[in-house]
Design a protein around this motif. Structure first.
Motif, PDB file in Angstrom:
ATOM      1  N   ASP A   1       0.831  -1.207   0.000  1.00  0.00           N
ATOM      2  CA  ASP A   1       0.000   0.000   0.000  1.00  0.00           C
ATOM      3  C   ASP A   1       0.867   1.259   0.000  1.00  0.00           C
ATOM      4  N   GLU A   2       1.929   1.254   0.791  1.00  0.00           N
ATOM      5  CA  GLU A   2       2.851   2.399   0.807  1.00  0.00           C
ATOM      6  C   GLU A   2       3.527   2.578  -0.557  1.00  0.00           C
ATOM      7  N   ALA A   3       3.884   1.468  -1.195  1.00  0.00           N
ATOM      8  CA  ALA A   3       4.497   1.552  -2.521  1.00  0.00           C
ATOM      9  C   ALA A   3       3.512   2.134  -3.530  1.00  0.00           C
ATOM     10  N   ALA A   4       2.265   1.682  -3.478  1.00  0.00           N
ATOM     11  CA  ALA A   4       1.247   2.205  -4.396  1.00  0.00           C
ATOM     12  C   ALA A   4       1.068   3.704  -4.208  1.00  0.00           C
ATOM     13  N   GLU A   5       1.075   4.153  -2.972  1.00  0.00           N
ATOM     14  CA  GLU A   5       0.931   5.588  -2.694  1.00  0.00           C
ATOM     15  C   GLU A   5       2.146   6.368  -3.200  1.00  0.00           C
TER      16      GLU A   5
ATOM     17  N   VAL B   1       2.977   7.310 -11.523  1.00  0.00           N
ATOM     18  CA  VAL B   1       3.319   6.059 -12.198  1.00  0.00           C
ATOM     19  C   VAL B   1       2.316   4.993 -11.749  1.00  0.00           C
ATOM     20  N   PRO B   2       1.634   4.337 -12.698  1.00  0.00           N
ATOM     21  CA  PRO B   2       0.693   3.281 -12.318  1.00  0.00           C
ATOM     22  C   PRO B   2       1.394   2.128 -11.585  1.00  0.00           C
ATOM     23  N   PHE B   3       0.792   1.705 -10.467  1.00  0.00           N
ATOM     24  CA  PHE B   3       1.304   0.586  -9.678  1.00  0.00           C
ATOM     25  C   PHE B   3       0.118  -0.100  -9.022  1.00  0.00           C
ATOM     26  N   PHE B   4      -0.068  -1.357  -9.380  1.00  0.00           N
ATOM     27  CA  PHE B   4      -1.190  -2.124  -8.854  1.00  0.00           C
ATOM     28  C   PHE B   4      -0.682  -3.457  -8.329  1.00  0.00           C
ATOM     29  N   ALA B   5      -1.117  -3.818  -7.141  1.00  0.00           N
ATOM     30  CA  ALA B   5      -0.802  -5.127  -6.579  1.00  0.00           C
ATOM     31  C   ALA B   5      -2.125  -5.868  -6.436  1.00  0.00           C
ATOM     32  N   CYS B   6      -2.282  -6.918  -7.219  1.00  0.00           N
ATOM     33  CA  CYS B   6      -3.501  -7.732  -7.180  1.00  0.00           C
ATOM     34  C   CYS B   6      -3.162  -9.032  -6.475  1.00  0.00           C
ATOM     35  N   ILE B   7      -3.828  -9.248  -5.364  1.00  0.00           N
ATOM     36  CA  ILE B   7      -3.507 -10.371  -4.497  1.00  0.00           C
ATOM     37  C   ILE B   7      -4.615 -11.400  -4.588  1.00  0.00           C
TER      38      ILE B   7
END
Length: 144
Positions: free
Chosen positions: A115-119, A126-132
């Motif tokens: 979440d911190e990386a996405a923020e 820069v688009p950043f998505f983590a799908c778990i």
């Protein structure tokens, strides 16, 4: 607009961590092919603790030599990713239930770091998505 997540994968304002099912991973991978995102599959099937999580992530993301192998190093690396040379990132994290069931505290720390990386990437536009990927019942519980 990605119908699965209800977001635009090219829009950094939509960055975040999303719970999906294992069946959703292939659809997300296909959707990313029409974007400028670098797709990064991470299989956590045999991941039961922090050390194995960090090894799995290092194997998948090819962290630079000298990766510290701790939470701070992971946080720093996920907020950099310059060695991957992409316009955006889509982490497809499969079988996350293995870690979640083995060590929920470590799993929660991992989510916070994502979440911190996405923020951080949102701030950099820069688009950043983590799908778990979790089993459907666990994904519903995690969203609650």
């Amino acid at each position: 607009m990605n119908p699965l997540l209800g977001i635009d994968l090219n829009d950094a304002a939509s960055n975040g961590v999303f719970f999906v099912t294992q069946d959703d991973i292939a659809a997300l991978n296909r959707a990313a092919q029409s974007t400028s995102l670098r797709t990064l599959p991470v299989d956590l099937h045999h991941c039961t603790d922090k050390a194995s999580l960090l090894r799995h992530l290092d194997d998948a993301l090819h962290f630079p030599a000298g990766f510290g192998g701790n939470w701070d190093a992971l946080s720093d690396s996920l907020r950099d990713l310059s060695w991957l040379n992409a316009k955006g990132y889509l982490l497809l994290i499969m079988h996350a239930e293995t870690l979640r069931e083995a060590d929920e505290t470590e799993f929660d720390i991992f989510l916070d770091i994502l979440d911190e990386a996405a923020e951080s990437w949102r701030t950099a536009s820069v688009p950043f998505f983590a799908c778990i990927a979790l089993p459907e019942s666990a994904a519903d519980e995690a969203d609650a």
